[in-house]
Design a protein around this motif. Sequence first.
Motif, PDB file in Angstrom:
ATOM      1  N   ASN A  54     -10.315  21.302  11.659  1.00  0.00           N
ATOM      2  CA  ASN A  54     -10.877  20.052  12.320  1.00  0.00           C
ATOM      3  C   ASN A  54     -11.500  19.028  11.469  1.00  0.00           C
ATOM      4  O   ASN A  54     -11.850  19.527  10.409  1.00  0.00           O
ATOM      5  N   VAL A  55     -11.018  17.901  11.571  1.00  0.00           N
ATOM      6  CA  VAL A  55     -11.508  16.628  10.790  1.00  0.00           C
ATOM      7  C   VAL A  55     -12.352  15.571  11.824  1.00  0.00           C
ATOM      8  O   VAL A  55     -11.860  15.427  12.531  1.00  0.00           O
ATOM      9  N   PHE A  56     -13.472  15.649  11.082  1.00  0.00           N
ATOM     10  CA  PHE A  56     -14.739  14.623  11.878  1.00  0.00           C
ATOM     11  C   PHE A  56     -14.877  13.546  10.991  1.00  0.00           C
ATOM     12  O   PHE A  56     -15.104  13.646   9.856  1.00  0.00           O
ATOM     13  N   GLY A  57     -15.252  12.361  11.584  1.00  0.00           N
ATOM     14  CA  GLY A  57     -15.869  11.244  10.929  1.00  0.00           C
ATOM     15  C   GLY A  57     -17.068  11.184  11.341  1.00  0.00           C
ATOM     16  O   GLY A  57     -17.469  10.824  12.927  1.00  0.00           O
ATOM     17  N   LEU A  58     -18.115  11.147  10.302  1.00  0.00           N
ATOM     18  CA  LEU A  58     -19.654  10.770  10.708  1.00  0.00           C
ATOM     19  C   LEU A  58     -19.790   9.338  10.107  1.00  0.00           C
ATOM     20  O   LEU A  58     -19.543   8.889   9.139  1.00  0.00           O
ATOM     21  N   PRO A  59     -20.318   8.489  11.039  1.00  0.00           N
ATOM     22  CA  PRO A  59     -20.456   7.094  10.713  1.00  0.00           C
ATOM     23  C   PRO A  59     -21.604   7.062   9.473  1.00  0.00           C
ATOM     24  O   PRO A  59     -22.647   7.894   9.533  1.00  0.00           O
ATOM     25  N   LEU A  60     -21.045   6.213   8.408  1.00  0.00           N
ATOM     26  CA  LEU A  60     -21.923   6.127   7.159  1.00  0.00           C
ATOM     27  C   LEU A  60     -23.246   5.691   7.481  1.00  0.00           C
ATOM     28  O   LEU A  60     -24.158   5.991   6.744  1.00  0.00           O
ATOM     29  N   THR A  61     -23.428   4.846   8.682  1.00  0.00           N
ATOM     30  CA  THR A  61     -24.827   4.584   9.018  1.00  0.00           C
ATOM     31  C   THR A  61     -25.659   5.924   9.213  1.00  0.00           C
ATOM     32  O   THR A  61     -27.054   5.485   9.085  1.00  0.00           O
ATOM     33  N   TYR A 161     -10.907   8.594  18.433  1.00  0.00           N
ATOM     34  CA  TYR A 161     -10.306   9.143  17.381  1.00  0.00           C
ATOM     35  C   TYR A 161      -9.682   8.011  16.717  1.00  0.00           C
ATOM     36  O   TYR A 161      -9.424   6.711  17.189  1.00  0.00           O
ATOM     37  N   ALA A 162      -9.092   8.430  15.494  1.00  0.00           N
ATOM     38  CA  ALA A 162      -8.755   7.416  14.396  1.00  0.00           C
ATOM     39  C   ALA A 162      -7.810   8.218  13.767  1.00  0.00           C
ATOM     40  O   ALA A 162      -7.871   9.387  13.359  1.00  0.00           O
ATOM     41  N   ASP A 163      -6.734   7.389  13.069  1.00  0.00           N
ATOM     42  CA  ASP A 163      -5.600   8.103  12.151  1.00  0.00           C
ATOM     43  C   ASP A 163      -6.213   7.796  10.616  1.00  0.00           C
ATOM     44  O   ASP A 163      -6.676   6.667  10.683  1.00  0.00           O
ATOM     45  N   LEU A 164      -6.077   8.938  10.086  1.00  0.00           N
ATOM     46  CA  LEU A 164      -6.371   8.904   8.663  1.00  0.00           C
ATOM     47  C   LEU A 164      -5.412   8.043   7.895  1.00  0.00           C
ATOM     48  O   LEU A 164      -4.350   8.741   7.737  1.00  0.00           O
ATOM     49  N   PRO A 165      -5.903   6.910   7.248  1.00  0.00           N
ATOM     50  CA  PRO A 165      -4.666   6.191   6.670  1.00  0.00           C
ATOM     51  C   PRO A 165      -4.210   6.756   5.365  1.00  0.00           C
ATOM     52  O   PRO A 165      -2.976   6.502   4.885  1.00  0.00           O
ATOM     53  N   SER A 166      -4.878   7.475   4.573  1.00  0.00           N
ATOM     54  CA  SER A 166      -4.647   7.985   3.333  1.00  0.00           C
ATOM     55  C   SER A 166      -4.202   9.256   3.245  1.00  0.00           C
ATOM     56  O   SER A 166      -3.917   9.873   2.133  1.00  0.00           O
ATOM     57  N   SER A 167      -3.843   9.747   4.258  1.00  0.00           N
ATOM     58  CA  SER A 167      -3.415  11.294   4.375  1.00  0.00           C
ATOM     59  C   SER A 167      -1.723  11.377   4.225  1.00  0.00           C
ATOM     60  O   SER A 167      -1.041  10.436   4.800  1.00  0.00           O
ATOM     61  N   ALA A 168      -1.426  12.476   3.579  1.00  0.00           N
ATOM     62  CA  ALA A 168      -0.010  12.735   3.349  1.00  0.00           C
ATOM     63  C   ALA A 168       0.584  12.976   4.522  1.00  0.00           C
ATOM     64  O   ALA A 168       1.687  12.663   4.974  1.00  0.00           O
ATOM     65  N   VAL A 169      -0.026  13.781   5.308  1.00  0.00           N
ATOM     66  CA  VAL A 169       0.391  14.186   6.612  1.00  0.00           C
ATOM     67  C   VAL A 169      -0.365  13.482   7.757  1.00  0.00           C
ATOM     68  O   VAL A 169      -1.550  13.209   7.517  1.00  0.00           O
ATOM     69  N   PRO A 170       0.382  13.233   8.799  1.00  0.00           N
ATOM     70  CA  PRO A 170      -0.491  12.647   9.827  1.00  0.00           C
ATOM     71  C   PRO A 170      -1.832  13.573  10.182  1.00  0.00           C
ATOM     72  O   PRO A 170      -1.875  14.673  10.682  1.00  0.00           O
ATOM     73  N   THR A 171      -3.152  12.805  10.264  1.00  0.00           N
ATOM     74  CA  THR A 171      -4.112  13.548  10.337  1.00  0.00           C
ATOM     75  C   THR A 171      -5.138  12.607  11.439  1.00  0.00           C
ATOM     76  O   THR A 171      -5.171  11.233  11.213  1.00  0.00           O
ATOM     77  N   VAL A 172      -5.573  13.095  12.367  1.00  0.00           N
ATOM     78  CA  VAL A 172      -6.381  12.502  13.344  1.00  0.00           C
ATOM     79  C   VAL A 172      -7.782  12.824  13.144  1.00  0.00           C
ATOM     80  O   VAL A 172      -8.169  14.028  13.135  1.00  0.00           O
ATOM     81  N   VAL A 173      -8.837  12.227  12.934  1.00  0.00           N
ATOM     82  CA  VAL A 173     -10.203  12.257  12.924  1.00  0.00           C
ATOM     83  C   VAL A 173     -10.832  11.922  14.138  1.00  0.00           C
ATOM     84  O   VAL A 173     -10.675  10.934  14.889  1.00  0.00           O
ATOM     85  N   ALA A 174     -11.768  12.741  14.586  1.00  0.00           N
ATOM     86  CA  ALA A 174     -12.456  12.841  15.700  1.00  0.00           C
ATOM     87  C   ALA A 174     -13.695  12.099  15.176  1.00  0.00           C
ATOM     88  O   ALA A 174     -14.468  12.625  14.457  1.00  0.00           O
ATOM     89  N   LEU A 175     -14.122  10.902  15.910  1.00  0.00           N
ATOM     90  CA  LEU A 175     -15.170   9.884  15.348  1.00  0.00           C
ATOM     91  C   LEU A 175     -16.528  10.737  16.227  1.00  0.00           C
ATOM     92  O   LEU A 175     -16.277  10.470  17.469  1.00  0.00           O
ATOM     93  N   LEU A 176     -17.480  10.892  15.534  1.00  0.00           N
ATOM     94  CA  LEU A 176     -18.676  11.551  16.370  1.00  0.00           C
ATOM     95  C   LEU A 176     -19.920  10.705  16.334  1.00  0.00           C
ATOM     96  O   LEU A 176     -20.034   9.737  15.554  1.00  0.00           O
ATOM     97  N   ASP A 177     -20.668  10.883  17.486  1.00  0.00           N
ATOM     98  CA  ASP A 177     -21.760  10.108  17.873  1.00  0.00           C
ATOM     99  C   ASP A 177     -22.960  11.061  17.216  1.00  0.00           C
ATOM    100  O   ASP A 177     -23.277  11.884  17.898  1.00  0.00           O
ATOM    101  N   VAL A 178     -23.269  11.158  15.877  1.00  0.00           N
ATOM    102  CA  VAL A 178     -24.244  11.707  15.315  1.00  0.00           C
ATOM    103  C   VAL A 178     -25.613  11.720  16.220  1.00  0.00           C
ATOM    104  O   VAL A 178     -26.384  12.838  16.286  1.00  0.00           O
ATOM    105  N   ASP A 179     -26.028  10.518  16.329  1.00  0.00           N
ATOM    106  CA  ASP A 179     -27.447  10.278  17.107  1.00  0.00           C
ATOM    107  C   ASP A 179     -27.216  11.089  18.341  1.00  0.00           C
ATOM    108  O   ASP A 179     -28.351  11.803  18.522  1.00  0.00           O
ATOM    109  N   LYS A 180     -26.292  10.982  19.165  1.00  0.00           N
ATOM    110  CA  LYS A 180     -26.304  11.897  20.547  1.00  0.00           C
ATOM    111  C   LYS A 180     -26.561  13.580  20.132  1.00  0.00           C
ATOM    112  O   LYS A 180     -27.182  13.834  20.761  1.00  0.00           O
ATOM    113  N   LEU A 181     -25.648  13.745  19.127  1.00  0.00           N
ATOM    114  CA  LEU A 181     -25.643  15.182  18.686  1.00  0.00           C
ATOM    115  C   LEU A 181     -26.724  15.647  18.324  1.00  0.00           C
ATOM    116  O   LEU A 181     -27.484  16.603  18.823  1.00  0.00           O
ATOM    117  N   LEU A 182     -27.589  14.737  17.581  1.00  0.00           N
ATOM    118  CA  LEU A 182     -28.947  15.320  17.022  1.00  0.00           C
ATOM    119  C   LEU A 182     -29.997  15.285  18.068  1.00  0.00           C
ATOM    120  O   LEU A 182     -30.664  15.988  18.197  1.00  0.00           O
TER     121      LEU A 182
END
Length: 194
Positions: A54-61, A161-182
Amino acid sequence: MSPSRIQAPAPDGLGQERRERILDERTRELALRRRIRKAAPEGALYLVCTVGRNVFGLPLTCVARALPAQACTPAPRASPELLGLFGHEGRTVAAVDLGVALGVSDPRPGITAAGCFVLTRQEEPRTALRVDAADAVVRLAPSQRPEALGREAGAGFITAYADLPSSAVPTVVALLDVDKLLRTLSQSSSHPGV
């Protein structure tokens, strides 16, 4: 005899020709700003992490820093996602296995030093998320709502979800709500301070 229009001098002392030239310049500048703004990349910055396949995106904020994983002191009566506690810069930090918390990995007791910890900006309780790898900081623009791809483990914390632009193979990133998770982890934890 037809009355001729007499143009009074402008109160600012500018002539008509100069006023028109200034307005034309400002119009061109505004149009250029709009083009530059449209050309700027959309989206926000995310720390892209892997947990298993799995590939996840954590907001940098929400991210303070990434640290090498380290051994943790087990917490008594802890929920399965809580790996334990460790010290960082004189403060106690709760290490949470992100895969277990999202339901994409099985609990692995004693496995705390593999991968890395992503220290969150949340002050109390101080929390680090264990991931297999913190791969890169990337600007991502949401391309699909979570409902579009169906329900999966951890979907309650996925905002899009977002597509990872720099990936050699198509990769979908699940964008997480970190605050809600915590918040959810903090409310469901039987361990004080986590």
